[in-house]
Design an enzyme around this catalytic site. Structure first.
Site, PDB file in Angstrom:
ATOM      1  N   HIS A   1       1.419 -30.502 -26.604  1.00  0.00           N
ATOM      2  CA  HIS A   1       1.838 -29.175 -27.107  1.00  0.00           C
ATOM      3  C   HIS A   1       2.259 -29.243 -28.567  1.00  0.00           C
ATOM      4  CE1 HIS A   1       6.286 -29.718 -26.751  1.00  0.00           C
ATOM      5  NE2 HIS A   1       5.995 -30.450 -25.696  1.00  0.00           N
TER       6      HIS A   1
ATOM      7  N   HIS B   1      14.771 -33.273 -27.576  1.00  0.00           N
ATOM      8  CA  HIS B   1      15.427 -31.957 -27.782  1.00  0.00           C
ATOM      9  C   HIS B   1      16.698 -32.060 -28.620  1.00  0.00           C
ATOM     10  CE1 HIS B   1      13.416 -29.957 -23.990  1.00  0.00           C
ATOM     11  NE2 HIS B   1      12.549 -30.581 -24.775  1.00  0.00           N
TER      12      HIS B   1
ATOM     13  N   ASP C   1       8.375 -35.078 -29.507  1.00  0.00           N
ATOM     14  CA  ASP C   1       8.144 -34.049 -28.490  1.00  0.00           C
ATOM     15  C   ASP C   1       7.673 -32.767 -29.174  1.00  0.00           C
ATOM     16  OD1 ASP C   1       8.121 -32.462 -26.245  1.00  0.00           O
ATOM     17  OD2 ASP C   1      10.297 -32.363 -26.039  1.00  0.00           O
TER      18      ASP C   1
ATOM     19  N   GLU D   1       5.121 -24.506 -25.145  1.00  0.00           N
ATOM     20  CA  GLU D   1       5.443 -25.283 -23.942  1.00  0.00           C
ATOM     21  C   GLU D   1       6.941 -25.257 -23.674  1.00  0.00           C
ATOM     22  OE1 GLU D   1       6.795 -28.933 -21.726  1.00  0.00           O
ATOM     23  OE2 GLU D   1       7.270 -28.348 -23.765  1.00  0.00           O
ATOM     24  N   GLU D   2       7.726 -25.366 -24.739  1.00  0.00           N
ATOM     25  CA  GLU D   2       9.174 -25.562 -24.571  1.00  0.00           C
ATOM     26  C   GLU D   2       9.872 -24.427 -23.820  1.00  0.00           C
ATOM     27  OE1 GLU D   2      10.422 -28.256 -24.694  1.00  0.00           O
ATOM     28  OE2 GLU D   2       9.509 -29.526 -26.233  1.00  0.00           O
TER      29      GLU D   2
ATOM     30  N   ASP E   1       2.904 -36.091 -23.199  1.00  0.00           N
ATOM     31  CA  ASP E   1       4.124 -35.361 -23.587  1.00  0.00           C
ATOM     32  C   ASP E   1       5.378 -36.129 -23.177  1.00  0.00           C
ATOM     33  OD1 ASP E   1       5.831 -33.416 -24.527  1.00  0.00           O
ATOM     34  OD2 ASP E   1       5.621 -32.114 -22.789  1.00  0.00           O
TER      35      ASP E   1
END
Lengths: 472, 472
Positions: B291, B434, B303, B337-338, B365
């Site tokens: 992504h 994140h 990420d 995606e998140e 991912d």
């Protein structure tokens, strides 16, 4: 008695003394200690065991850890010159008395009071990106509009020296010095601003002095050289230093806007002295110490809440155990270490006439992780005695030898006073150091209690030995 | 032909087939593959070697890594619905064309656009202390004055369930769930606010979902349940969760003030499809994906910048190497995606009628650290074929078997489409995930290039095999 017979007697005597000596080794050096002393040191095995046992296996160690945790949670960060530091000092003073030790006093010290205010940095070119900064105390301020200037990323002072002044002039210097050891890399934090200023930079930033980062900035003290224009200075993260390095390598122009505001004044703080008065030579001192102040980021749990607490605990717990050493055992909770050993320097000045009374000085200011042994400064003889004492603590018997040890106590080592700092499994110490990550989460109860037990038993023996620790 | 003879012929035939099969093993399960297929897979050894060699040993891999670094440095964080994400999509689109592959297209997707605004939390009791918070998207706001309320620290949903509603009502719930695995602990991030709200809480905070912290908050998505009062929700650090836990254990009242402001609307974004059109079955697809969006903190390097880039690179590099597989090899750069697989769900919906054409679907991912092998979802037969293919890549031949794999592609696995995600040495993945620490500093060039080489060679073979990967 004729001359020949006299010489014969002396030779025989020397031979006896020699044959009686024990040779032990540390760090591949030979130690020659009087066998009486070796025997004496060995005789402390049971008392060392008892002190360790009481702290490790009864509730004493756990209580100490709970008091330590309570202290850190209650006060948090304790920067030099702040009200919260003075409250923390009061707390330790009162706690000492509550533990039944009335021989506690404080000595006033004038200390710097640098207060971080507003700090922000924004990359403007080649793209907009907030840059996390953490001012290095006591940095000067930018103007209200901040500084907007081009960046030059420099690896080392050597590289800086080679660059023409016209290239540096008007720029923000980013010192991208990669961590080798704290002792080496910290030079960029301490002297970076001055070196950059001498070349005409308008501000300087350093890559945070740490071997590992989770986008973590690390603060610390810096020192402006004399006759140098004081320029604002701060730490940035590894990540942003690397980003700017890559931009520069691509030939891109990097422009930052930096705004910094802080205040500076002087305050009165206090060193705290907790004495367990010696039973035979009360004027002779063994000092065990840590600093009570911390940086404003994090909670000062590791630096130096842990070291301060286990040092404070030495006279307190020995008093509880009704163990009075030969010499006075003095715990000192230094104030204002972080701005530059201010409390220790004041103590040294005030007690200059009594320095010869200090037999040995100890500090724990490099973590209270799993204890390993000692880092020792002093004469060969001093080291030999300490090495012999360490044998009582196997496996906590590693010994490192340094010219000066600890932080506050280096200035005492420089006066010829032998000393030691706590060796411990502090591989990650600089991951947390001077950052928001210096909290109770760093600490492991079992390890801190082990440190406390070792520290107390060791201090007792050193302060109780029949002979002074010899100076150079 | 009489019956007995017919049965005899069938038995002989079965015996022949049996004797011809090869048995190989993965994860202690028996694999029975047609020997012709085993031979066919083995025949790809040279082409696998060649693809790997070209990427690893020529400048191709390094160029790819430089383009990846350039991409991350140029765009940084690429949150769903933002202008910068669309610019990043344009960049990848144009880069594909510049690399000589014109079969690139995008498909519009309506995506959430949650923008973090002002977020602050202050502990008021038992002492004043700033608490770092990071809102969980798309949290609702507090009022302008913020929420000032007492805290209750809770370990788990089980504990929450046991507590009377009157105790939770009006409080801020802190979920202090310690990290076990991402799959387990993330439930507190996703559902914590709703569960707390159902019991009458006014806000909820979670202990950041990570095994390690340097006072590092980690954001992520959360989902309000239906008919639940939406309450503000954010992540805090391990350190502050532990602090509040200790205060609560001491019986102290903890009061926080939390102010949060963010905005939410919908935007149009795009999935990007890069096709290497198949030479024999162009309608059949093997998908390889990652992504392109990221969270707003950090730079989205890990990420999923790394996974997206190595997936994008598969058709690009095979095209350069003039390798056209039997089926169409499609790289998809999922958008959004998140916030919850938004791009993937839109693709699945739009291409519902063609799902039977998807032969295999892959995603990276979970990091592009040192490649180890694959995590595979699908029928036993599918797994056996993949295990056989992995033998070509020793030592990158580990195989894990899961019901569904990856993030975006789980919804395809659930439709019966077999797939795989990249297994790699990602032990520290959730240290960075994140958070502001997700930057290029996480990455190691050599490892990323190894991942790219493995990913490209593997994808080629899967999409070129004479047989489809069998479904359940």
């Amino acid at each position: 008695m004729d001359k020949v017979f006299l010489i014969f007697l002396i030779v025989i005597q020397l031979f006896c003394v020699y044959s009686y000596t024990t040779i032990n080794r540390y760090n591949n050096r030979e130690c020659t200690l009087n066998p009486g002393l070796v025997e004496e040191i060995a005789s402390y095995r049971n008392i060392a065991k008892r002190i360790m046992y009481e702290i490790l296996n009864n509730t004493m160690g756990e209580s100490m850890y709970n008091e330590y945790t309570y202290f850190i949670d209650k006060f948090g960060a304790r920067p030099s010159g702040t009200h919260v530091l003075e409250k923390a000092i009061d707390h330790m003073f009162n706690l000492t008395i509550r533990h039944g030790l009335k021989t506690v006093s404080t000595e006033d010290v004038q200390v710097p009071h640098w207060t971080r205010g507003y700090e922000t940095a924004m990359m403007i070119r080649p793209r907009i990106k907030p840059i996390t900064i953490l001012g290095l105390g006591p940095t000067v301020n930018t103007s209200n509009e901040g500084i907007t200037a081009e960046v030059i990323v420099i690896r080392s002072f050597e590289e800086l020296n080679k660059i023409d002044e016209n290239i540096i002039k008007g720029k923000i210097v980013v010192f991208d010095a990669h961590y080798s050891s704290y002792g080496e890399t910290v030079a960029y934090r301490v002297n970076g601003a001055s070196k950059a200023s001498e070349k005409g930079a308008v501000a300087s930033l350093i890559r945070s002095v740490t071997p590992f980062s989770l986008y973590t900035p690390h603060t610390g003290s810096q020192r402006y050289g004399e006759n140098v224009t004081k320029i604002p200075t701060a730490a940035i993260t590894h990540e942003d230093a690397d980003l700017m390095r890559r931009f520069q390598d691509q030939g891109l122009s990097i422009v930052l806007n930096i705004s910094m505001f802080s205040t500076f004044d002087l305050k009165i703080s206090r060193n705290t002295l907790v004495d367990l008065v010696g039973r035979e030579d009360p004027n002779k001192l063994v000092i065990v110490s840590g600093h009570i102040d911390s940086w404003d980021v994090g909670q000062g749990a590791m630096d130096d809440g842990g070291g301060m607490f286990i040092s404070w605990y030495v006279p307190v717990v020995l008093n509880k155990l009704k163990l009075k050493p030969r010499r006075t055992l003095r715990a000192i909770l230094w104030t204002s270490e972080e701005p530059g050993l201010v409390g220790a320097i004041a103590y040294l000045k005030k007690h200059k006439h009594e320095l010869s009374d200090i037999n040995f000085i100890m500090e724990s200011d490099e973590g209270t992780f799993k204890p390993l042994g000692l880092d020792v400064a002093g004469s060969d003889n001093a080291r030999c005695i300490v090495a012999e004492v360490l044998k009582l603590f196997t496996p906590i018997d590693k010994m490192k030898v340094s010219k000066s040890v600890g932080s506050d106590i280096t200035i005492f080592n420089n006066e010829g006073i032998p000393g030691a700092s706590l060796l411990n499994q502090n591989d990650r110490y600089f991951w947390y150091h001077h950052s928001n990550a210096d909290t109770m989460d760093v600490q492991n109860k079992e390890n801190v209690v082990e440190c406390a037990a070792f520290w107390a038993a060791l201090s007792y023996i050193i302060s109780d030995l029949s002979i002074d620790i010899p100076r150079i």
